[in-house]
Design an enzyme around this catalytic site. Sequence first.
Site, PDB file in Angstrom:
ATOM      1  N   THR A  91       0.743  -1.322   0.080  1.00 42.67           N
ATOM      2  CA  THR A  91       0.055  -0.069  -0.023  1.00 42.67           C
ATOM      3  C   THR A  91       0.780   1.181   0.015  1.00 42.67           C
ATOM      4  OG1 THR A  91      -1.747  -1.159   1.099  1.00 42.67           O
ATOM      5  CG2 THR A  91      -1.511   1.270   1.362  1.00 42.67           C
ATOM      6  N   ASP A 120       1.650  -6.578  -4.583  1.00 45.60           N
ATOM      7  CA  ASP A 120       0.703  -6.451  -3.500  1.00 45.60           C
ATOM      8  C   ASP A 120       1.319  -7.699  -2.499  1.00 45.60           C
ATOM      9  OD1 ASP A 120      -2.515  -5.719  -2.852  1.00 45.60           O
ATOM     10  OD2 ASP A 120      -1.506  -7.279  -1.581  1.00 45.60           O
ATOM     11  N   SER A 121       1.369  -7.561  -1.165  1.00 48.74           N
ATOM     12  CA  SER A 121       1.954  -8.738  -0.625  1.00 48.74           C
ATOM     13  C   SER A 121       1.225  -9.892  -0.500  1.00 48.74           C
ATOM     14  CB  SER A 121       2.526  -8.237   0.762  1.00 48.74           C
ATOM     15  OG  SER A 121       1.289  -8.025   1.818  1.00 48.74           O
ATOM     16  N   SER A 122      -0.174  -9.721  -0.907  1.00 43.36           N
ATOM     17  CA  SER A 122      -0.878 -11.048  -0.903  1.00 43.36           C
ATOM     18  C   SER A 122      -0.250 -11.838  -1.826  1.00 43.36           C
ATOM     19  CB  SER A 122      -2.447 -10.681  -1.327  1.00 43.36           C
ATOM     20  OG  SER A 122      -2.756  -9.775  -0.468  1.00 43.36           O
ATOM     21  N   THR A 168       1.499  -4.958   4.069  1.00 39.55           N
ATOM     22  CA  THR A 168       1.336  -5.451   5.392  1.00 39.55           C
ATOM     23  C   THR A 168       0.661  -6.686   5.508  1.00 39.55           C
ATOM     24  OG1 THR A 168      -0.906  -4.413   5.476  1.00 39.55           O
ATOM     25  CG2 THR A 168       1.030  -3.074   6.480  1.00 39.55           C
ATOM     26  N   ASP A 169      -0.167  -6.982   4.385  1.00 37.02           N
ATOM     27  CA  ASP A 169      -0.652  -8.335   4.442  1.00 37.02           C
ATOM     28  C   ASP A 169       0.036  -9.528   4.898  1.00 37.02           C
ATOM     29  OD1 ASP A 169      -2.933  -7.103   4.101  1.00 37.02           O
ATOM     30  OD2 ASP A 169      -3.308  -7.551   1.943  1.00 37.02           O
ATOM     31  N   THR A 173      -1.034 -22.645  19.411  1.00 41.92           N
ATOM     32  CA  THR A 173      -1.966 -22.114  19.803  1.00 41.92           C
ATOM     33  C   THR A 173      -2.579 -20.950  18.830  1.00 41.92           C
ATOM     34  OG1 THR A 173      -3.146 -21.100  21.832  1.00 41.92           O
ATOM     35  CG2 THR A 173      -0.911 -20.616  21.269  1.00 41.92           C
ATOM     36  N   GLN A 174      -4.271 -21.079  19.083  1.00 46.55           N
ATOM     37  CA  GLN A 174      -4.665 -20.263  18.333  1.00 46.55           C
ATOM     38  C   GLN A 174      -4.834 -18.693  19.110  1.00 46.55           C
ATOM     39  OE1 GLN A 174      -8.846 -21.854  17.385  1.00 46.55           O
ATOM     40  NE2 GLN A 174      -7.948 -23.568  16.529  1.00 46.55           N
ATOM     41  N   CYS A 175      -4.674 -18.855  20.517  1.00 45.70           N
ATOM     42  CA  CYS A 175      -4.317 -17.536  21.264  1.00 45.70           C
ATOM     43  C   CYS A 175      -3.480 -16.728  20.540  1.00 45.70           C
ATOM     44  CB  CYS A 175      -4.077 -18.188  22.705  1.00 45.70           C
ATOM     45  SG  CYS A 175      -5.353 -19.022  23.125  1.00 45.70           S
TER      46      CYS A 175
HETATM   47  N1  ASP Z   1      -2.646  -5.318   0.238  1.00 43.49           N
HETATM   48  C1  ASP Z   1      -1.623  -4.675   0.748  1.00 43.49           C
HETATM   49  C2  ASP Z   1      -0.316  -5.429   0.655  1.00 43.49           C
HETATM   50  O1  ASP Z   1      -0.078  -6.249   1.613  1.00 43.49           O
HETATM   51  C3  ASP Z   1      -1.922  -4.230   2.134  1.00 43.49           C
HETATM   52  C4  ASP Z   1      -0.976  -3.222   2.729  1.00 43.49           C
HETATM   53  O2  ASP Z   1       0.006  -3.153   2.272  1.00 43.49           O
HETATM   54  O3  ASP Z   1      -1.341  -2.726   3.805  1.00 43.49           O
HETATM   55  O4  ASP Z   1       0.508  -5.270  -0.104  1.00 43.49           O
END
Ligand code: ASP
Length: 342
Positions: free
Chosen positions: A14, A58-60, A90-91, A277-279
């Site tokens: 982003t 995009d990091s996805s 961030t993803d 753990t899921q916690c």
């Molecule tokens: N979809 C974006 C990514 O991970 C989200 C971000 O950067 O905050 O590339």
Amino acid sequence: MKKTSILIIYTGGTIGMVKDHKTGSLKPFNFNQIKKQVPELARFDYKLDTIEFNPVVDSSDANPGIWVKIANIVKDNYNNYDGFVVLHGTDTMAYSASALSFMLENLSKPVIFTGSQLPIGTIRTDGKENLITAVEIAAAKKDGLALVPEVCIFFENKLFRGNRTGKQNAEYFNAFSSDNYPTLAEAGININYNYGAIYYSPDDANLTVHTKLCTDIAILKIFPGIQKNVTEAVFGISGLKAVVMETFGAGNAPTAKWFLDCIKKAVKKGIIILNVTQCRAGSVDMSKYSTGIELLKSGVISGNDITTEAAVTKLMFLLGKYPDREDVLEGLRSSLCGEINL
Ligand code: ASP
């Protein structure tokens, strides 16, 4: 005296995105966009260079190939720079930072991941602050040595050990948390470093870059009502080498006979099952409840207080490095670079 030099590796995310006028959605753009919006970068008395991914992503869309690319850029430029800043979406930043922490063994220079929740071109962007402080942290030294020679994530005003983080917020600027390990630094008027929490590689060790990763793994998240066919389908995947099993609380799972039989059968086949753990905070302790003991008896390995992100990438790293199952298990039981408390 030689100027401090920092290499910015721009992978996408982003922070550098712009609006696609046709669809209204955000898409990655080139680094010029960032440089134009952050003229303050030129005011640092550092030598700042940039390497930009082509295409930026995009990091996805991040994957082990992207991690290898980042690792090789660090390797090829290691002797020419004092620190590295990785601009990343961030993803999946927590996965990438975790992976790099294992791939860059004996790191003695900072590799600071950052990004933003709002594109750098927007008025209220968090990207400017994140980038400027990440550069400052990557350049920070004490007695000529890097202050934070770790793979970290800097976000909002906190510096975290990369392999201890998870993305916790898709809305607010505090996108990351590190629930099982203290912050390495906090940025306010000053940047206050938490010296006792920072990891230092052995003095005499040289950087070793590992780029062989094995992706024959799966994540199985347990939930009340999980069905036999679902569990069997996961453990029955052909070529599967390991499963990160996300369990309840201190590492507990159903005690139904079919479930435990499924686990035992998988372990017998040689599949490594790592209990996480899921916690958000706390640790797996399979000896605490009878439900956990059954897993322990079935051959499940404790992930201690590891995050899912670190568990997945640690397994990819260990399975890529060691052909022998026992070596992988030994690695899982050890803290390689501060990813678990023992
Ligand atoms: N979809 C974006 C990514 O991970 C989200 C971000 O950067 O905050 O590339």
